[in-house]
Write a protein that holds these residues in place. Sequence first.
Motif, short mmCIF file in Angstrom:
data_model
loop_
_atom_site.label_atom_id
_atom_site.label_comp_id
_atom_site.label_asym_id
_atom_site.label_seq_id
_atom_site.Cartn_x
_atom_site.Cartn_y
_atom_site.Cartn_z
N ARG A 104 0.80 -1.43 0.19
CA ARG A 104 -0.11 0.22 -0.04
C ARG A 104 0.93 0.91 -0.02
O ARG A 104 0.52 2.24 -0.87
N ASP A 108 0.70 4.10 -2.33
CA ASP A 108 0.29 5.34 -2.14
C ASP A 108 1.53 6.65 -2.48
O ASP A 108 1.25 8.06 -3.40
N THR A 184 -7.52 2.42 0.85
CA THR A 184 -6.14 3.33 0.43
C THR A 184 -5.03 4.14 0.82
O THR A 184 -4.37 4.47 -0.51
N TYR A 185 -5.53 4.33 1.90
CA TYR A 185 -3.65 4.86 2.32
C TYR A 185 -3.51 3.82 2.87
O TYR A 185 -3.83 2.98 4.56
N GLY A 263 -3.57 1.63 -6.82
CA GLY A 263 -3.96 3.16 -6.44
C GLY A 263 -5.18 3.32 -5.52
O GLY A 263 -5.10 4.06 -4.96
N ALA A 264 -5.95 2.40 -5.98
CA ALA A 264 -7.44 2.23 -5.49
C ALA A 264 -7.71 1.15 -3.87
O ALA A 264 -6.70 1.11 -4.38
N PRO A 269 -13.26 6.34 -2.28
CA PRO A 269 -12.77 8.04 -2.04
C PRO A 269 -13.71 8.79 -2.53
O PRO A 269 -14.89 8.52 -3.72
N ARG A 270 -15.42 9.34 -1.01
CA ARG A 270 -16.06 10.79 -1.35
C ARG A 270 -16.07 11.43 -1.78
O ARG A 270 -14.61 11.86 -1.19
N PRO A 271 -16.61 12.48 -2.60
CA PRO A 271 -16.43 14.14 -2.77
C PRO A 271 -16.32 14.40 -1.08
O PRO A 271 -17.07 14.18 -0.38
N GLY A 272 -15.08 16.01 -1.64
CA GLY A 272 -15.89 16.24 -0.24
C GLY A 272 -16.03 17.99 -0.77
O GLY A 272 -17.25 18.09 -1.45
N ALA A 372 6.51 14.29 2.52
CA ALA A 372 5.39 14.18 1.59
C ALA A 372 5.48 15.38 0.55
O ALA A 372 3.78 15.36 -0.33
N LEU A 373 5.99 16.21 1.08
CA LEU A 373 6.00 17.80 0.24
C LEU A 373 4.70 18.12 0.57
O LEU A 373 4.65 19.39 -0.07
N ALA B 87 2.00 18.22 -3.53
CA ALA B 87 1.41 17.18 -3.09
C ALA B 87 0.10 17.63 -2.13
O ALA B 87 0.40 19.14 -1.48
N SER B 93 -10.30 18.29 0.42
CA SER B 93 -10.53 18.66 -1.13
C SER B 93 -9.78 19.74 -1.96
O SER B 93 -9.75 20.41 -0.48
N THR B 125 -14.23 19.71 -5.30
CA THR B 125 -14.72 18.43 -4.82
C THR B 125 -13.76 17.65 -4.71
O THR B 125 -14.70 16.33 -3.01
N LYS B 127 -10.84 14.61 -3.42
CA LYS B 127 -9.87 14.50 -2.32
C LYS B 127 -8.94 14.46 -3.22
O LYS B 127 -7.89 13.59 -4.43
N ARG B 129 -6.14 12.94 -3.68
CA ARG B 129 -5.11 11.53 -4.75
C ARG B 129 -5.77 11.22 -6.06
O ARG B 129 -5.56 10.86 -6.62
#
Lengths: 530, 307
Positions: A104, A108, A184-185, A263-264, A269-272, A372-373, B87, B93, B125, B127, B129
């Motif tokens: 994973r 990532d 996912t992470y 990668g998934a 993932p849900r939208p934010g 991770a920058l 990054a 989001s 909206t 996220k 990655r």
Amino acid sequence: MNSLTGTRTLVRLALRRDRIMLPVWVVVLGLVPASTAGAYDQLYPEAKDRASLAVGGNNPAVAVLYGKAYDLTTAGGFTAWRYGVFLGVFIGLMATFTVMRHTRSEEDTGRLELLSAGVLGRNASLTAAVLVSGGASILIGLVQVLAMAGSGLSATGSLALGAGVAACGLVFTGVAAIAAQVFTYSRTANGVSCAVIGVLFLLRAVGDSSPSAQWASWLSPIGWIELSRPFAGERFWVLLLPLVLAGLLVAVAFQLQPRRDVGAGLVPPRPGPATAAAGLRSPFALAWRLHRGPLIGWTLAMLVIGGVFGAIATGIGDLVGSSEQTRVMFERMGGAQGIVDAYIGALGGIYGLTAGVYAVQATLRMRAEESALLLEPLLATKVTRGRWAASHLAFAILGPAVLLAAVGLGTGLTYGLRIHDVGTQVPRVLGATLAQLPAVLVMAALAALLFGLLPNLTGLSWAVLTVFLLITLFGPILQVSQAVLDVSPFSHVPKLPAAAFTATPLLWLTGIAVVVFAGAFAGFRRRDIG
Amino acid sequence: MTTAISVSGLVKTFGRTRALDGLDLTVRTGEVHGFLGPNGAGKSTTIRVLLGLLRADSGDVTLLDGNPWHDVAALHRRLAYVPGDVALWPTLSGGEVIDLLGRLRGGLDAKRRADLLERFELDPTKKGRTYSKGNRQKVALVAALASDVELLLLDEPTSGLDPVMEAVFQECINEERERGRTVLLSSHILAEVEALCDRVSIIRDGRTVESGTLSELRHLTRTSITAELAGAPNGLADLPGVHDLKAEGDRVKFEVDSDKLDAVLQALARTGVRSLTSQPPTLEELFLRHYADELAPNGKHTAAVSR
């Protein structure tokens, strides 16, 4: 090209990347059990000592932590009892971290994508990770068998213990392999795998300490290590359980793998939100967003752990007075008079170390953000280095306080409820757990100091914590010198509630933490970012 | 204040590697300054020093009349930065990141934010990655361009954008110039630099090798000339500054050093000119002249790339 093409190359890449970590795991976990053999003869030279030890070992309160004692009259039986459960937990952590680092985490960072574009079979990455982690587990078991048999313990018993630990490692390799597919992470996948280890540890804690719920131990792969009875009439057939389970888990992981994209995860993932909430306007608000998930999870876990250990505490009340040996046993573990108080005191030390794990994790989040920058764009705003570090360290400092309060509350509540004395017990136990905070802060400060001065070596924080853990858990029983015990900040915490409260060591620890934190800030302000 | 960024003799070493070796850079207030150099030349290192992320070993660095290492908070309110490698936090989001970075800089223009989201066709909206590289860059660009700042530090901001988005980016930078903002644009896309930049600095191996307006730099290189003459091109080959002469009867094709152009044209005029086309040097040629001389012996590569 089949689905495994390139596995050999990936295994070699993994071994190259882990050329320090894996040998450390193998040497430490491989040699720890054999190291007791000599100590046992020194500590318990006479048959009389051994018999009294056996009485203490069968105390349910001791069994919570170490598992059931089947035969404490031999060095081998003692070793299996004292280390079996812990070796199961630690090999589980080894397997989790190893599998995740090569599956994973690689996804990532996008590195796997780079590799996948080469001549690489679909299953190569997962296969390589399972091979490396499984291979390391077997190697650890093998080293244990050779070292224990070599130091004079029975070969059959050594084989049972080593094989049991190795098989446990295989099971957790499977658990981690599945978690790596589902989430996912890597941070989430690692957290869930560690939570599984914790739940299985608790399951066998309940089974080992409650005569009415012995079946619970049979549900836990960690319990299987002791249930195969190394050095106490080995039951090798029990080891078939972890082998079959490991096979099943790995098979499930391979079934899940093609159902998702590189990668998934399986959980989409849900939208934010399209705009940030009004409160998201400071580095602290961002740190809260990043830390709240783990902190809430840890707090709930600590409440549950406390509740379980508190509920079991009453079981040892029956033994009070009937067994002088138990009392001596607890004093060795760091407790004092009053079996229950000694038990709570011993738990306090374990809780402190557990909170230390969170403290290190929260502190090292800073390094993770930097690598991770994610730090650079923040420092390009008006946020100063000091403010940014302070907002993360707020969690490394207040987080452990919350956890120690939660675990103290859980323990005090269930114990208080069982003896109908919640009003007295909750504050007493809370005091015992919160007294650990200064020692935890020293640990957090040391991790912060590494981050401030030697950012490339922040991983050493875990080594430092491990040393403290070994000293606290095994130092007293191995009767190491006071100077060695003093190295661990956790050794200086008064063993409340049995021992008298003394503020001096706590003030000293707090003072040391403050000074070390100041050094960390000074170093971080001066160094290059990146 | 007429100078936004002033760097002289900047040295930065990482262990034994000398990343910056006496770099000079001057960016005037209100200009769009192109910052060019091959991979590893030290562009990002310079920008990180300007942001106070790295501590310079020696040299003078002044940013908006302040010291980038000491006056961090005060300076950073007045600038916005787009990193080359963007990054994002996996749990935030794109819209949240834009707002957070804008607020931490000291203010975001909500109208401009909405306008930029639309022009860059960015869905705020999604996220962390789940954004592609280009879309992550758009998040950082929108956050920077919608911020109320004087100076933009852009480190290869368009390396992941498609040509349509590249055009939108160029529009936006031209708008920034009209507002009087200063832009330091590190880039590899030469057409972009040619279209946008008032002045250019070319660096190599941590040192500045050229700096000036594009027309100033063009003087340093060669113009291609194709001409049909009234008679034989006598003596053309012997004129100083003429290279790679190819003559076919009355037709000649050659390259001439831009500062010798006048003398050569006079010589052609004396022979009589029927037709003439001249091609000014492209930035690409400028670029290759400074980048590629380890690849080919000096002089030859210029011919190889002329169009």
